[in-house]
Write a protein that holds these residues in place. Sequence first.
Motif, mmCIF file in Angstrom:
data_model
loop_
_atom_site.group_PDB
_atom_site.id
_atom_site.type_symbol
_atom_site.label_atom_id
_atom_site.label_comp_id
_atom_site.label_asym_id
_atom_site.label_seq_id
_atom_site.Cartn_x
_atom_site.Cartn_y
_atom_site.Cartn_z
ATOM 1 N N LYS A 140 -28.870 -58.838 -58.603
ATOM 2 C CA LYS A 140 -27.860 -59.279 -59.566
ATOM 3 C C LYS A 140 -26.454 -58.744 -59.283
ATOM 4 O O LYS A 140 -25.468 -59.421 -59.577
ATOM 5 N N ILE A 141 -26.340 -57.534 -58.754
ATOM 6 C CA ILE A 141 -25.017 -56.953 -58.505
ATOM 7 C C ILE A 141 -24.649 -57.080 -57.021
ATOM 8 O O ILE A 141 -23.619 -57.659 -56.670
ATOM 9 N N ILE A 142 -25.472 -56.546 -56.132
ATOM 10 C CA ILE A 142 -25.295 -56.752 -54.693
ATOM 11 C C ILE A 142 -26.394 -57.702 -54.242
ATOM 12 O O ILE A 142 -27.578 -57.366 -54.322
ATOM 13 N N PRO A 143 -26.049 -58.898 -53.772
ATOM 14 C CA PRO A 143 -27.068 -59.936 -53.545
ATOM 15 C C PRO A 143 -27.797 -59.786 -52.215
ATOM 16 O O PRO A 143 -27.592 -60.554 -51.273
ATOM 17 N N THR A 144 -28.644 -58.784 -52.104
ATOM 18 C CA THR A 144 -29.413 -58.616 -50.874
ATOM 19 C C THR A 144 -30.439 -59.752 -50.734
ATOM 20 O O THR A 144 -31.034 -60.165 -51.726
ATOM 21 N N THR A 145 -30.619 -60.284 -49.531
ATOM 22 C CA THR A 145 -29.890 -59.884 -48.334
ATOM 23 C C THR A 145 -28.637 -60.769 -48.203
ATOM 24 O O THR A 145 -28.727 -61.993 -48.321
ATOM 25 N N TRP A 146 -27.504 -60.137 -47.928
ATOM 26 C CA TRP A 146 -26.195 -60.796 -47.903
ATOM 27 C C TRP A 146 -25.736 -60.840 -46.454
ATOM 28 O O TRP A 146 -25.414 -59.833 -45.854
ATOM 29 N N PHE A 147 -25.720 -62.044 -45.889
ATOM 30 C CA PHE A 147 -25.355 -62.217 -44.482
ATOM 31 C C PHE A 147 -24.484 -63.457 -44.329
ATOM 32 O O PHE A 147 -24.396 -64.298 -45.227
ATOM 33 N N GLY A 148 -23.845 -63.594 -43.185
ATOM 34 C CA GLY A 148 -23.000 -64.750 -42.917
ATOM 35 C C GLY A 148 -22.275 -64.588 -41.599
ATOM 36 O O GLY A 148 -22.514 -63.647 -40.836
#
Length: 377
Positions: A140-148
């Motif tokens: 909810k706060i840090i959207p793991t896994t966050w990639f791009g």
Amino acid sequence: MKKILTLALLFCFVIAEDEFFEPGISLGGYGEMHYNNWVDPDDSDAEPETKLDFHRWILFVNYNFTPEWSLKSEVELEHNMVGGSYGGYMELEQAYINYHNADGNWGWGAGTMLISAGIINETHEPPTFLSVERPAYNSKIIPTTWFGNGFMAYKSFGDVHAKFVLHEDMNGLGMVNDDVDGFAGLRGGRAKGYKSTAYHWTKNMSVHYTGMEGVNLGGSYTFGGAPTGLGDVHEDYVDWNLFEVHAQYDANNIVGAFEYGTVNFAHETDGSYDGLPDQVASGYYFHVGYNVADMMGWEDCKLVPWFGMNNYDLNDLDDDGGAEDTVSSTLLGLTWWPTDKVSFKVDYDMQVTSGDGTEADPDSKKNTLSIGVGYMF
């Protein structure tokens, strides 16, 4: 003559170093299966719901071109099946060229990569954290896994390590909630490298300290503009920023982790219509346990009973100082590592979503028993 001999020996050492290096592939990965059983403890007639899911299977493929240049890649399969009526995912989470200098203290990369925010987004192999599921905060706060897609540069200053990542735009419309009257968090805004844009860029700066045994102290600041698609990309976007701090300890039989994060959202428009109101989301989690394997005379393994708490609120500004819509959890768990790279876990999560204190909107509860097995290699 001595100088000539010295230079010749140095030349031989350099040639020998190049000859000893052989380009090649290295493989790694991780996986985890979860069993979940949940029920509303206030509903005596409720039947428990269950799920048995091989949540993630990941393969790392790395290729070293030279001692300094390498390709790093990661493919992930979630929920066993992809396509048709199945709800699984196949994702390319990492695929970047990396340069790491010969001294080992700085480098840079370009391609598909992870944002350096929080503990779990970059280090999320199941044996590296205590709970069966990743903390709800990390959805909810840090959207793991966050990639791009993007670029990065990093450097170490002794025990202090710094990194800067320049990433693709987030998707502003994906951050909006279903009622279109506020923001649901960063998670829906991840572009995941799919035909992403770079009008505003996502900027990520992180630093962490590892100068004491078992200690990792760090924090990061990430910000950018996320086009909504509702108007000109330069005039209609979500202006957002994320700040987080974290700490880990794993020494002297104590295992612990803490993280706090807050996200600010502001909808910038061209003035032709009213944008969404400003919003702030925040949350934290901490887990702490003690390794009792030595007390039981067990060698070459770890057995950690632990306690944890999670808390998040996606809109701190609408509560008038109260706890409405705050989601909090208290957890009790036990994690066993027969080896460093295999873990068996069980935990019990008592979750409460706060209402407004009235009979029409009471607190809602969900208790979940989770059992998991995970590995990495």
